[in-house]
Scaffold this active site. Structure first.
Site, PDB file in Angstrom:
ATOM      1  N   SER A 266      -2.868   2.446  11.298  1.00  0.00           N
ATOM      2  CA  SER A 266      -2.827   3.781  11.141  1.00  0.00           C
ATOM      3  C   SER A 266      -4.437   4.428  10.614  1.00  0.00           C
ATOM      4  CB  SER A 266      -1.955   4.080   9.807  1.00  0.00           C
ATOM      5  OG  SER A 266      -0.485   3.740  10.199  1.00  0.00           O
TER       6      SER A 266
ATOM      7  N   ASN B 253      -5.115   2.217  -1.011  1.00  0.00           N
ATOM      8  CA  ASN B 253      -5.544   0.603  -1.433  1.00  0.00           C
ATOM      9  C   ASN B 253      -6.404   0.505  -2.661  1.00  0.00           C
ATOM     10  OD1 ASN B 253      -8.119   1.557  -0.655  1.00  0.00           O
ATOM     11  ND2 ASN B 253      -8.595  -0.178   0.870  1.00  0.00           N
TER      12      ASN B 253
ATOM     13  N   GLY C 252     -14.198  -7.319  12.355  1.00  0.00           N
ATOM     14  CA  GLY C 252     -13.649  -6.599  11.245  1.00  0.00           C
ATOM     15  C   GLY C 252     -14.268  -7.103   9.944  1.00  0.00           C
TER      16      GLY C 252
ATOM     17  N   LYS D 161       0.926  -1.280  -0.060  1.00  0.00           N
ATOM     18  CA  LYS D 161       0.074  -0.103  -0.027  1.00  0.00           C
ATOM     19  C   LYS D 161       0.978   1.304   0.117  1.00  0.00           C
ATOM     20  CE  LYS D 161      -3.875  -2.081   2.492  1.00  0.00           C
ATOM     21  NZ  LYS D 161      -4.863  -2.168   3.425  1.00  0.00           N
TER      22      LYS D 161
ATOM     23  N   LYS E  87       7.337   1.901  15.552  1.00  0.00           N
ATOM     24  CA  LYS E  87       6.362   2.002  14.910  1.00  0.00           C
ATOM     25  C   LYS E  87       5.059   2.798  15.400  1.00  0.00           C
ATOM     26  CE  LYS E  87       5.469  -1.678  11.848  1.00  0.00           C
ATOM     27  NZ  LYS E  87       5.507  -3.172  11.735  1.00  0.00           N
TER      28      LYS E  87
ATOM     29  N   ALA F 213       0.619  -1.296  15.186  1.00  0.00           N
ATOM     30  CA  ALA F 213       1.101   0.092  14.447  1.00  0.00           C
ATOM     31  C   ALA F 213       1.353  -0.272  12.929  1.00  0.00           C
ATOM     32  CB  ALA F 213       2.227   0.422  15.340  1.00  0.00           C
ATOM     33  N   GLY F 214       0.891  -1.186  12.485  1.00  0.00           N
ATOM     34  CA  GLY F 214       0.817  -1.397  10.875  1.00  0.00           C
ATOM     35  C   GLY F 214      -0.083  -0.698  10.122  1.00  0.00           C
TER      36      GLY F 214
HETATM   37  P1  NAP Z   1       0.713  -5.002   9.144  1.00  0.00           P
HETATM   38  O1  NAP Z   1       0.882  -3.840   8.704  1.00  0.00           O
HETATM   39  O2  NAP Z   1       1.656  -6.177   8.889  1.00  0.00           O
HETATM   40  O3  NAP Z   1       0.624  -5.135  10.673  1.00  0.00           O
HETATM   41  C1  NAP Z   1       0.644  -6.175  11.583  1.00  0.00           C
HETATM   42  C2  NAP Z   1       0.647  -5.615  13.101  1.00  0.00           C
HETATM   43  O4  NAP Z   1       0.553  -6.683  13.851  1.00  0.00           O
HETATM   44  C3  NAP Z   1       1.799  -4.985  13.546  1.00  0.00           C
HETATM   45  O5  NAP Z   1       1.570  -3.906  14.443  1.00  0.00           O
HETATM   46  C4  NAP Z   1       2.499  -6.140  14.270  1.00  0.00           C
HETATM   47  O6  NAP Z   1       3.489  -5.599  15.163  1.00  0.00           O
HETATM   48  C5  NAP Z   1       1.622  -6.582  14.856  1.00  0.00           C
HETATM   49  N1  NAP Z   1       1.713  -8.222  15.216  1.00  0.00           N
HETATM   50  C6  NAP Z   1       2.046  -9.250  14.446  1.00  0.00           C
HETATM   51  N2  NAP Z   1       2.372 -10.240  14.938  1.00  0.00           N
HETATM   52  C7  NAP Z   1       2.409 -10.038  16.184  1.00  0.00           C
HETATM   53  C8  NAP Z   1       2.740 -10.738  17.348  1.00  0.00           C
HETATM   54  N3  NAP Z   1       3.222 -12.218  17.306  1.00  0.00           N
HETATM   55  N4  NAP Z   1       2.901 -10.232  18.507  1.00  0.00           N
HETATM   56  C9  NAP Z   1       2.438  -8.790  18.664  1.00  0.00           C
HETATM   57  N5  NAP Z   1       1.978  -8.006  17.790  1.00  0.00           N
HETATM   58  C10 NAP Z   1       2.219  -8.767  16.458  1.00  0.00           C
HETATM   59  O7  NAP Z   1      -0.814  -5.524   8.860  1.00  0.00           O
HETATM   60  P2  NAP Z   1      -2.025  -4.674   8.818  1.00  0.00           P
HETATM   61  O8  NAP Z   1      -2.291  -4.350   7.297  1.00  0.00           O
HETATM   62  O9  NAP Z   1      -1.997  -3.739   9.687  1.00  0.00           O
HETATM   63  O10 NAP Z   1      -3.226  -5.777   9.314  1.00  0.00           O
HETATM   64  C11 NAP Z   1      -3.268  -6.024  10.699  1.00  0.00           C
HETATM   65  C12 NAP Z   1      -4.539  -6.819  10.826  1.00  0.00           C
HETATM   66  O11 NAP Z   1      -5.798  -6.148  10.465  1.00  0.00           O
HETATM   67  C13 NAP Z   1      -4.579  -8.400   9.811  1.00  0.00           C
HETATM   68  O12 NAP Z   1      -4.508  -9.119  10.850  1.00  0.00           O
HETATM   69  C14 NAP Z   1      -5.916  -8.211   9.368  1.00  0.00           C
HETATM   70  O13 NAP Z   1      -6.715  -9.352   9.806  1.00  0.00           O
HETATM   71  C15 NAP Z   1      -6.448  -7.055   9.765  1.00  0.00           C
HETATM   72  N6  NAP Z   1      -7.256  -6.413   8.727  1.00  0.00           N
HETATM   73  C16 NAP Z   1      -8.651  -6.049   8.455  1.00  0.00           C
HETATM   74  C17 NAP Z   1      -8.944  -5.256   7.541  1.00  0.00           C
HETATM   75  C18 NAP Z   1     -10.530  -5.081   7.548  1.00  0.00           C
HETATM   76  O14 NAP Z   1     -10.887  -4.434   6.422  1.00  0.00           O
HETATM   77  N7  NAP Z   1     -11.283  -5.364   8.456  1.00  0.00           N
HETATM   78  C19 NAP Z   1      -8.284  -4.949   6.453  1.00  0.00           C
HETATM   79  C20 NAP Z   1      -6.954  -5.263   6.578  1.00  0.00           C
HETATM   80  C21 NAP Z   1      -6.394  -6.003   7.468  1.00  0.00           C
HETATM   81  P3  NAP Z   1       5.087  -5.206  14.737  1.00  0.00           P
HETATM   82  O15 NAP Z   1       5.064  -3.845  14.149  1.00  0.00           O
HETATM   83  O16 NAP Z   1       5.716  -5.447  16.003  1.00  0.00           O
HETATM   84  O17 NAP Z   1       5.402  -6.235  13.753  1.00  0.00           O
END
Ligand code: NAP
Length: 235
Positions: A101, A62, A201, A37, A121, A96-97
């Site tokens: 944001s 996106n 979600g 993205k 982050k 903080a992914g």
């Molecule tokens: P991302 O940018 O890869 O961020 C992942 C986040 O999860 C980061 O904060 C990461 O921490 C944390 N994380 C991953 N594994 C972890 C662990 N074992 N322990 C603690 N923290 C952990 O992904 P994203 O796009 O933000 O997506 C995050 C979630 O949102 C996904 O799982 C997905 O299911 C959901 N999502 C929902 C929608 C919707 O429309 N409902 C859309 C997209 C995604 P670090 O920074 O430390 O790595």
């Protein structure tokens, strides 16, 4: 008639090439997902597309419309359809992914505390949206003062329990998981047991997708139909 297809992008170098080729072979637009993205934002900016305010704030897109040469990020919109905080609400965002944001942007104006496994982050988001940061162990954080707690991590997708101090959770706190598959995560199950209102979600995903569809076609899709279809695909 139209089709929505999955197009894998092998690596970062391929993205610009793919985004250049797709309109030439008839694509009206695309959704871009993790991890592209932010890079897509840079590519599209370079190509002179008009980028929406939300996408500019996030530095991530996106949804791209090749015909109109526009791009946006519909994730904050999707989240705002499932939860709209009041100005005096105290919100906890975990993660903080990219999604964190978007959640922070949708909750902008409220009192936000953010925490993340990788603190740097969280600091970036905190700086952008003027959030407080919790640096300590998540399991030691007192949850009693939060009006809403939002899981924006991927913890829960494979049955992991978000390590929170559930004993301090109050029943008037709204617990939201951005995860949509599975539809109910251990975080939501624990929160429900404490008497909290829970939101998953799924509707965020549907609304952000519906907005993308609208951007490409000018047609507002029927949300109930999308909900029904989603139930068939996600158990
Ligand atoms: P991302 O940018 O890869 O961020 C992942 C986040 O999860 C980061 O904060 C990461 O921490 C944390 N994380 C991953 N594994 C972890 C662990 N074992 N322990 C603690 N923290 C952990 O992904 P994203 O796009 O933000 O997506 C995050 C979630 O949102 C996904 O799982 C997905 O299911 C959901 N999502 C929902 C929608 C919707 O429309 N409902 C859309 C997209 C995604 P670090 O920074 O430390 O790595």
């Amino acid at each position: 008639m139209g089709a929505y297809q999955y197009i894998p992008v092998e690596n970062q170098e391929n993205l610009a090439e793919v985004l250049n080729i797709l309109p030439k072979i008839g694509y009206v637009g695309v959704n871009v997902t993790v991890p592209y993205k932010n890079l897509a934002f840079e590519v599209i900016k370079e190509l002179g597309f008009e980028i929406s305010e939300d996408a500019q704030i996030l530095g991530a897109v996106n949804t791209i419309n090749f015909k109109e040469k526009t791009a946006t990020n519909t994730d904050p919109y999707g989240f705002s359809k499932i939860f709209k905080p009041h100005e005096d609400n105290h919100i906890l965002i975990i993660g903080a992914g990219g999604v964190a944001s978007s959640v922070a942007l949708a909750c902008d104006g409220s009192n936000i505390t953010i925490t993340n496994r990788t603190p740097e982050k969280a600091e970036n988001i905190a700086e952008k949206f003027m959030c407080d940061i919790y640096h300590g162990e998540l399991s030691k954080l007192d949850l009693s003062n939060f009006d809403a707690i939002i899981n924006a991590t991927s913890l829960g997708m494979n049955g992991e329990i978000l390590p929170l101090n559930y004993k301090t959770l109050q029943k008037n706190t709204i617990c939201i998981d951005t995860i949509y598959n599975p539809i109910t995560t251990p975080f939501l199950i624990h929160s429900k047991e404490k008497g909290c209102k829970i939101i998953n979600g799924a509707m965020m995903l549907i609304h952000q997708g519906a907005k993308s569809f609208e951007k490409w076609t000018g047609i507002t899709p029927n949300i109930q139909t999308a909900q029904k279809l989603m139930k068939e695909f996600i158990i």
